[in-house]
Motif scaffolding. Structure first.
Motif, PDB file in Angstrom:
ATOM      1  N   GLY A 113       0.798  -1.220   0.000  1.00 38.24           N
ATOM      2  CA  GLY A 113       0.000   0.000   0.000  1.00 38.24           C
ATOM      3  C   GLY A 113       0.829   1.268   0.000  1.00 38.24           C
ATOM      4  N   THR A 114       0.112   2.388   0.062  1.00 33.50           N
ATOM      5  CA  THR A 114       0.726   3.713  -0.002  1.00 33.50           C
ATOM      6  C   THR A 114       1.183   4.162   1.382  1.00 33.50           C
ATOM      7  OG1 THR A 114      -0.611   4.340  -1.904  1.00 33.50           O
ATOM      8  CG2 THR A 114       0.311   6.129  -0.592  1.00 33.50           C
ATOM      9  N   VAL A 115       2.350   4.809   1.415  1.00 29.85           N
ATOM     10  CA  VAL A 115       2.883   5.314   2.678  1.00 29.85           C
ATOM     11  C   VAL A 115       3.365   6.748   2.506  1.00 29.85           C
ATOM     12  CG1 VAL A 115       3.536   3.084   3.658  1.00 29.85           C
ATOM     13  CG2 VAL A 115       5.124   4.260   2.137  1.00 29.85           C
ATOM     14  N   TYR A 116       3.358   7.460   3.607  1.00 28.49           N
ATOM     15  CA  TYR A 116       3.896   8.820   3.652  1.00 28.49           C
ATOM     16  C   TYR A 116       5.277   8.778   4.282  1.00 28.49           C
ATOM     17  CZ  TYR A 116       4.645  13.571   5.441  1.00 28.49           C
ATOM     18  OH  TYR A 116       5.183  14.803   5.751  1.00 28.49           O
ATOM     19  N   HIS A 117       6.243   9.409   3.629  1.00 30.35           N
ATOM     20  CA  HIS A 117       7.602   9.474   4.157  1.00 30.35           C
ATOM     21  C   HIS A 117       7.950  10.903   4.529  1.00 30.35           C
ATOM     22  CE1 HIS A 117       9.377   5.582   2.137  1.00 30.35           C
ATOM     23  NE2 HIS A 117       8.247   5.363   2.780  1.00 30.35           N
ATOM     24  N   ASP A 162       3.043  -6.252  10.274  1.00 33.80           N
ATOM     25  CA  ASP A 162       3.180  -4.857  10.685  1.00 33.80           C
ATOM     26  C   ASP A 162       3.631  -4.842  12.141  1.00 33.80           C
ATOM     27  OD1 ASP A 162       2.126  -4.001   8.238  1.00 33.80           O
ATOM     28  OD2 ASP A 162       0.064  -4.053   9.015  1.00 33.80           O
ATOM     29  N   LEU A 163       4.372  -3.818  12.513  1.00 28.18           N
ATOM     30  CA  LEU A 163       4.730  -3.623  13.912  1.00 28.18           C
ATOM     31  C   LEU A 163       3.676  -2.722  14.557  1.00 28.18           C
ATOM     32  CD1 LEU A 163       8.603  -3.042  13.770  1.00 28.18           C
ATOM     33  CD2 LEU A 163       7.385  -5.114  14.426  1.00 28.18           C
ATOM     34  N   THR A 164       3.202  -3.126  15.723  1.00 28.14           N
ATOM     35  CA  THR A 164       2.197  -2.343  16.438  1.00 28.14           C
ATOM     36  C   THR A 164       2.667  -2.085  17.865  1.00 28.14           C
ATOM     37  OG1 THR A 164       0.972  -4.291  17.226  1.00 28.14           O
ATOM     38  CG2 THR A 164       0.355  -3.383  15.064  1.00 28.14           C
ATOM     39  N   PHE A 165       2.132  -1.011  18.435  1.00 21.95           N
ATOM     40  CA  PHE A 165       2.406  -0.695  19.827  1.00 21.95           C
ATOM     41  C   PHE A 165       1.104  -0.231  20.468  1.00 21.95           C
ATOM     42  CE2 PHE A 165       3.617   2.273  23.235  1.00 21.95           C
ATOM     43  CZ  PHE A 165       4.381   1.423  24.024  1.00 21.95           C
ATOM     44  N   LYS A 199      -0.535   1.011  14.737  1.00 17.81           N
ATOM     45  CA  LYS A 199       0.465   0.602  13.757  1.00 17.81           C
ATOM     46  C   LYS A 199       1.600   1.613  13.739  1.00 17.81           C
ATOM     47  CE  LYS A 199       0.895  -0.374   8.776  1.00 17.81           C
ATOM     48  NZ  LYS A 199       0.131  -0.517   7.503  1.00 17.81           N
ATOM     49  N   VAL A 200       2.829   1.135  13.909  1.00 12.73           N
ATOM     50  CA  VAL A 200       3.995   2.012  13.863  1.00 12.73           C
ATOM     51  C   VAL A 200       4.939   1.627  12.736  1.00 12.73           C
ATOM     52  CG1 VAL A 200       3.893   2.572  16.319  1.00 12.73           C
ATOM     53  CG2 VAL A 200       5.234   0.593  15.558  1.00 12.73           C
ATOM     54  N   SER A 201       4.612   0.542  12.010  1.00 10.46           N
ATOM     55  CA  SER A 201       5.458   0.103  10.904  1.00 10.46           C
ATOM     56  C   SER A 201       4.647  -0.748   9.946  1.00 10.46           C
ATOM     57  CB  SER A 201       6.641  -0.716  11.444  1.00 10.46           C
ATOM     58  OG  SER A 201       7.372  -1.320  10.388  1.00 10.46           O
ATOM     59  N   GLY A 202       4.869  -0.545   8.640  1.00 13.60           N
ATOM     60  CA  GLY A 202       4.240  -1.345   7.599  1.00 13.60           C
ATOM     61  C   GLY A 202       5.289  -2.003   6.729  1.00 13.60           C
ATOM     62  N   SER A 203       4.962  -3.157   6.145  1.00 12.47           N
ATOM     63  CA  SER A 203       5.926  -3.942   5.379  1.00 12.47           C
ATOM     64  C   SER A 203       5.511  -4.131   3.926  1.00 12.47           C
ATOM     65  CB  SER A 203       6.098  -5.334   6.007  1.00 12.47           C
ATOM     66  OG  SER A 203       6.738  -5.266   7.251  1.00 12.47           O
ATOM     67  N   ALA A 204       6.510  -4.322   3.074  1.00 10.46           N
ATOM     68  CA  ALA A 204       6.302  -4.724   1.680  1.00 10.46           C
ATOM     69  C   ALA A 204       7.538  -5.514   1.263  1.00 10.46           C
ATOM     70  CB  ALA A 204       6.095  -3.518   0.774  1.00 10.46           C
ATOM     71  N   SER A 205       7.459  -6.181   0.113  1.00  9.20           N
ATOM     72  CA  SER A 205       8.580  -7.030  -0.274  1.00  9.20           C
ATOM     73  C   SER A 205       8.635  -7.225  -1.781  1.00  9.20           C
ATOM     74  CB  SER A 205       8.476  -8.397   0.417  1.00  9.20           C
ATOM     75  OG  SER A 205       7.264  -9.037   0.065  1.00  9.20           O
ATOM     76  N   ARG A 206       9.770  -7.770  -2.210  1.00  9.92           N
ATOM     77  CA  ARG A 206       9.971  -8.143  -3.598  1.00  9.92           C
ATOM     78  C   ARG A 206      10.852  -9.390  -3.639  1.00  9.92           C
ATOM     79  NH1 ARG A 206      13.038  -4.634  -8.364  1.00  9.92           N
ATOM     80  NH2 ARG A 206      12.382  -5.933 -10.114  1.00  9.92           N
ATOM     81  N   PHE A 248      10.536  -2.078   5.371  1.00  7.12           N
ATOM     82  CA  PHE A 248       9.473  -1.638   6.272  1.00  7.12           C
ATOM     83  C   PHE A 248       9.778  -0.251   6.815  1.00  7.12           C
ATOM     84  CE2 PHE A 248      12.502  -4.354   8.468  1.00  7.12           C
ATOM     85  CZ  PHE A 248      12.828  -3.662   9.631  1.00  7.12           C
ATOM     86  N   THR A 249       8.713   0.431   7.162  1.00  7.29           N
ATOM     87  CA  THR A 249       8.816   1.768   7.730  1.00  7.29           C
ATOM     88  C   THR A 249       8.873   1.666   9.251  1.00  7.29           C
ATOM     89  OG1 THR A 249       6.403   1.962   7.809  1.00  7.29           O
ATOM     90  CG2 THR A 249       7.508   2.805   5.841  1.00  7.29           C
ATOM     91  N   LEU A 250       9.275   2.759   9.890  1.00  4.71           N
ATOM     92  CA  LEU A 250       9.238   2.854  11.344  1.00  4.71           C
ATOM     93  C   LEU A 250       8.945   4.309  11.693  1.00  4.71           C
ATOM     94  CD1 LEU A 250       9.554   1.199  13.918  1.00  4.71           C
ATOM     95  CD2 LEU A 250      11.999   1.748  13.898  1.00  4.71           C
ATOM     96  N   LEU A 251       7.723   4.558  12.155  1.00  7.49           N
ATOM     97  CA  LEU A 251       7.296   5.918  12.468  1.00  7.49           C
ATOM     98  C   LEU A 251       7.885   6.352  13.809  1.00  7.49           C
ATOM     99  CD1 LEU A 251       3.526   5.638  11.450  1.00  7.49           C
ATOM    100  CD2 LEU A 251       5.336   6.819  10.193  1.00  7.49           C
ATOM    101  N   LEU A 252       8.908   7.204  13.746  1.00  8.77           N
ATOM    102  CA  LEU A 252       9.533   7.695  14.973  1.00  8.77           C
ATOM    103  C   LEU A 252       8.965   9.046  15.384  1.00  8.77           C
ATOM    104  CD1 LEU A 252      13.285   6.726  14.463  1.00  8.77           C
ATOM    105  CD2 LEU A 252      11.499   5.494  15.688  1.00  8.77           C
TER     106      LEU A 252
END
Length: 398
Positions: free
Chosen positions: A87-91, A135-138, A142-149, A159-163
């Motif tokens: 899916g779509t993520v904001y960086h 996904d990582l949750t706290f 949700k604090v992290s989402g994953s994708a792969s190839r 994966f992202t990590l929202l700090l």
């Protein structure tokens, strides 16, 4: 720090951190490592990277369906399409991205995430959980989402990590109000998100201990991997400045920034809008293929012909979906045209009307120059121009 072997950089480190904040440069560097993984000669490579504010969509997604394209363009926020699905993520600078490169045989998402949860638990006494979607949750957020190839010779999990990300901008940019129908594009699934940063004990959002964070990540990786022949530190690079080592990186960067990749790869979809004409709202539907209009359907025969002739078969640099709120820009132009052609008695001073209309025309020219660059207003531009052209032609004949 390394030597050339078989035309590639023979790595003595297994962790890279990109110092670039350009989303396209970082995606290109990620793609380069993926393509050259077998030549590099390591079982596992890690890449840390952060970006300036940007929107990143999955390989099979529709940008107009996932985010507010017009608003992003007006703010200068780039939209990038990555090579992986998901899916779509904001960086932004408060969102850390981590890519783990392995062979297809060693690919394991949960393993890639487990060391992150261990690090947070050991260092900050925080219990992060891995859910069924990896996904990582706290505490339910949700604090992290994953994708792969995955390919024959290499794979990666990123994966992202929202700090300390700007969550209000995230919500604003990932909200759109277009009436789009798409059966092929992958849709993002909204989740409740939160930053990790408020939970680590600091009230100063600008005071996050970045050096300590990067070192903690690297120490945790090296303690788990236990490769004795590697230098236990992080290789910090500006990827495009190391073209001699990363041959082909510029070509990948160019492809990722190309319109044909970012927007032209969008699966077929339909978008609907309404145009105000003759005191009524006329529905208009566009079928968009590869980011360009293939078919226009409108109940007004005359308007349908105008839209068809102006849109179909043309390369529109910014695409063509309708945006209902902006279609009202046409209303005054159309009403002026109707008045000029149907009620000439109202034009007692033609020169004054001409002056007013020409000034209005100059104003709309400025609007057009802005609108023609974004992806959602092309229909508005064409209709607006068509009707103002008729106004000017009528006045010229008086």
């Amino acid at each position: 720090r390394g030597s050339k072997q078989n035309g590639f950089l023979h790595l003595v480190k297994m962790i890279f951190r990109s110092l670039s904040c350009d989303i396209f440069e970082n995606l290109a560097f990620e793609d380069w490592i993926f393509k050259n993984f077998t030549s590099i000669g390591r079982n596992r490579i890690y890449l840390f990277w952060c970006n300036d504010p940007s929107i990143v969509i999955g390989r099979h997604q529709n940008p107009w369906l996932e985010c507010n394209v017009q608003h992003l363009q007006s703010r200068g926020i780039p939209i990038a399409r990555r090579r992986s699905g998901g899916g779509t993520v904001y960086h932004d600078s408060g969102n850390v991205n981590i890519t783990v490169f392995t062979s297809p045989k060693d690919y394991n998402r949960k393993r890639s995430l487990k060391w992150i949860t261990e690090m947070f638990n050991n260092k900050w006494k925080m219990k992060l959980d891995i859910n069924h979607k990896d996904d990582l949750t706290f505490q339910g957020y949700k604090v992290s989402g994953s994708a792969s190839r995955i390919a024959r010779s290499a794979a990666y999990h990123h994966f992202t990590l929202l700090l300390r990300s700007n969550l209000s901008c995230m919500e604003q940019y990932l909200t759109q109000d277009l009436a789009i129908t798409s059966k092929s594009a992958t849709r993002s699934v909204p989740s409740r998100v939160a930053n990790v940063f408020p939970f680590v004990g600091s009230s100063d959002t600008n005071g996050f201990p970045w050096n300590d964070f990067w070192n903690s990540l690297a120490d945790k990786i090296y303690s788990k991997e236990q490769f004795q022949d590697l230098i236990h530190s992080v290789e910090e690079v500006y990827p495009l400045q190391r073209e001699a080592h990363f041959s082909g990186l510029k070509e990948s960067h160019k492809e990722l920034t190309d319109w044909d990749w970012v927007f032209g790869k969008t699966p077929k979809f339909e978008v609907e809008g309404r145009i105000f004409l003759n005191d009524s709202l006329i529905p208009v539907k566009c079928t968009v293929v590869k980011g360009l209009v293939e078919y226009v359907q409108c109940r007004s025969t005359h308007l349908n012909q105008e839209l068809q002739s102006n849109l179909i078969g043309e390369y529109i640099p910014a695409g063509v979906p309708l945006r209902q709120s902006n279609l009202y820009l046409c209303r005054n132009a159309i009403k002026l045209y109707q008045t000029a052609t149907n009620d000439r008695a109202t034009f007692s001073d033609t020169r004054l009307v001409k002056l007013h209309l020409y000034r209005t025309w100059e104003s709309y020219l400025n609007i057009y120059n802005l609108l023609k660059r974004d992806y959602e207003n092309c229909v508005t531009c064409f209709v607006l121009f068509t009707h103002f052209y008729k106004i000017l032609m009528y006045l010229a004949s008086q």
